[in-house]
Design an enzyme around this catalytic site. Structure first.
Site, PDB file in Angstrom:
ATOM      1  N   SER A 180       0.810  -1.429   0.228  1.00 56.50           N
ATOM      2  CA  SER A 180      -0.179   0.335  -0.037  1.00 56.50           C
ATOM      3  C   SER A 180       0.877   1.225   0.436  1.00 56.50           C
ATOM      4  O   SER A 180       0.401   2.157  -0.344  1.00 56.50           O
ATOM      5  CB  SER A 180      -1.215   0.236   1.168  1.00 56.50           C
ATOM      6  OG  SER A 180      -0.249  -0.045   2.582  1.00 56.50           O
ATOM      7  N   HIS A 208      -4.932  -3.668  -1.566  1.00 49.43           N
ATOM      8  CA  HIS A 208      -4.990  -3.044  -2.500  1.00 49.43           C
ATOM      9  C   HIS A 208      -5.571  -4.232  -3.957  1.00 49.43           C
ATOM     10  O   HIS A 208      -4.897  -2.929  -4.819  1.00 49.43           O
ATOM     11  CB  HIS A 208      -3.677  -2.352  -2.594  1.00 49.43           C
ATOM     12  CG  HIS A 208      -3.779  -1.389  -1.311  1.00 49.43           C
ATOM     13  ND1 HIS A 208      -4.673  -0.249  -1.693  1.00 49.43           N
ATOM     14  CD2 HIS A 208      -3.986  -1.451  -0.113  1.00 49.43           C
ATOM     15  CE1 HIS A 208      -4.829   0.786  -0.123  1.00 49.43           C
ATOM     16  NE2 HIS A 208      -3.870  -0.069   0.037  1.00 49.43           N
ATOM     17  N   LYS A 239     -11.997  -0.855  -0.341  1.00 44.45           N
ATOM     18  CA  LYS A 239     -11.632   0.200  -1.752  1.00 44.45           C
ATOM     19  C   LYS A 239     -12.236  -0.134  -2.792  1.00 44.45           C
ATOM     20  O   LYS A 239     -13.231   0.732  -2.840  1.00 44.45           O
ATOM     21  CB  LYS A 239     -10.011  -0.359  -1.072  1.00 44.45           C
ATOM     22  CG  LYS A 239      -9.697  -0.209   0.383  1.00 44.45           C
ATOM     23  CD  LYS A 239      -8.482  -0.640   0.232  1.00 44.45           C
ATOM     24  CE  LYS A 239      -7.506  -0.363   1.404  1.00 44.45           C
ATOM     25  NZ  LYS A 239      -7.785  -0.473   2.785  1.00 44.45           N
TER      26      LYS A 239
END
Length: 391
Positions: A180, A208, A239
């Site tokens: 990240s 991610h 996310k």
């Protein structure tokens, strides 16, 4: 009370070091441009990679679920809190990830706490990349398992740790799929090959990578074509999926064991019906809208190339996460503040989130950003970069 007076001194030290900051308070929903302090600024820090937080299908699904079920589930999952919408979400997630089963948690952080805190026992060893996310580190700290750290993405270091851990009941190798802070991708094929050679379990955290890598955003396992060779895939629904929550995908036995043993699952009220329904719809949108991922990667690649040509240090980024490496913490925070003055929000990230002396502002390109938006960001970066002697 006098007993907590030491906190004031700690806060003053953070201010002295240039590391003190409070959360920004936004006056609009997540988007490419957002309102803060009565100003409209370009948002370059959001994890809303595909713009799904405002997708009409997700909003409609959330409203319909609220009308049908109410605003809460009313209980933990193991009592009366598992609604059919939760079961549908887990079935859809398992199909999406090409695994036997999936189990949903309240967040990605609690997923890692639940998985590692449950599976790792005394007599096991966990072998973790040195730059793995804090949620992995904290999940491991909850266990009595032995720990080994291997150098970031260094396969010689990983193999040495595997070789030196032969006396344990089970060896677990744990890595982020996408890191990240730097935006680089784990060498998952080599990790899997080593794990198979040494009979180790592989767990990848795709926080991610979910929605970003692989076909339709299926993650790093799909990105590298490793289905059936990664034992546990951890992901987030907070996310690119655009809502909130986390999940562990793997075997049916893994799911059932976590249901019986994972404390964050056992002792937390289940997701609201609106959240579960929006997550379920998001998984369907991902599969219906591959153009979102295509636009994301095209924009990110173009923006990174331009920044590197301008002379900015973007580290080892190979995803939509792009650090602009500054170094000194105080200077990093001043650079971030200057960008905000110029209309671009890109927060400074300093120690302890990253190593001492490795401060950076982290840019995240999303599918929402237009070419004009990214040109605006680049202009601001160039102006601030010249002022700070970075370019």
């Amino acid at each position: 009370m006098a007993g907590l007076d030491f906190l004031n001194g700690e806060l003053e030290e953070l201010k002295r070091q240039g590391k003190y900051r409070l959360p920004s308070v936004w006056e609009s929903g997540s988007g490419a441009w957002m309102d803060i302090g009565g100003r409209r600024v370009l948002q370059m820090a959001s994890n809303n990679y595909l713009g799904l937080t405002d997708h009409p299908r997700l909003k409609r699904a959330a409203v319909e679920a609220t009308e049908k079920y109410g605003v809460g589930a009313g209980s933990v999952r193991t009592i009366s809190g598992t609604l059919d919408i939760h079961e549908q979400l887990e079935l859809e997630l398992a199909r999406f990830k090409d695994t036997e089963a999936a189990l949903v948690f309240q967040s990605g952080f609690t997923t890692n706490q639940g998985v590692f805190g449950t599976l790792l026992q005394e007599g096991d060893v966990v072998i973790s990349d040195e730059l793995n996310h804090a949620s992995i580190i904290d999940g491991i700290r909850l266990t009595k398992a032995a720990r080994r750290i291997y150098k970031h993405k260094d396969m010689d270091s990983l193999e040495q740790a595997l070789r030196e851990s032969s006396g344990y009941r089970t060896r677990f190798v744990v890595t982020d799929g996408v890191f990240s802070m730097d935006g680089d991708i784990a060498p998952l094929p080599q990790i899997v090959e080593l794990a198979e050679r040494y009979d180790a379990v592989v767990c990848v955290d795709d926080a991610h990578a979910s929605g970003v890598l692989g076909r339709f955003g299926k993650g790093s396992t799909d990105h590298f074509g490793l289905h059936g060779r990664v034992h546990i895939q951890i992901g987030t629904l907070s996310k690119a999926v655009g809502v909130v929550g986390g999940y562990a995908a793997g075997s049916q036995a893994l799911k059932e064991y976590l249901i019986h043993k994972a404390r964050p699952f056992l002792f937390s009220t289940s997701q609201t019906p609106a959240v579960a329904a929006a997550c379920l719809e998001a998984i369907r949108v991902l599969q219906d809208s591959p153009e979102l991922g295509e636009r994301l990667h095209a924009s990110a690649s173009s923006f990174r190339t331009r920044l590197q040509a301008d002379g900015f240090d973007t580290g080892v980024s190979e995803t939509p996460i792009m650090p602009i490496v500054i170094g000194d913490s105080a200077r990093t925070m001043r650079f971030s503040a200057r960008l905000l003055e110029l209309g671009v929000f890109a927060p400074g990230i300093v120690y302890p989130t990253v190593g001492e002396g490795k401060g950076r502002v982290r840019f995240i390109v999303t599918a929402m950003h237009s070419d004009e938006d990214l040109a605006f960001a680049r202009d601001a970066l160039l102006q601030a970069g010249r002022e700070f002697g970075l370019v």
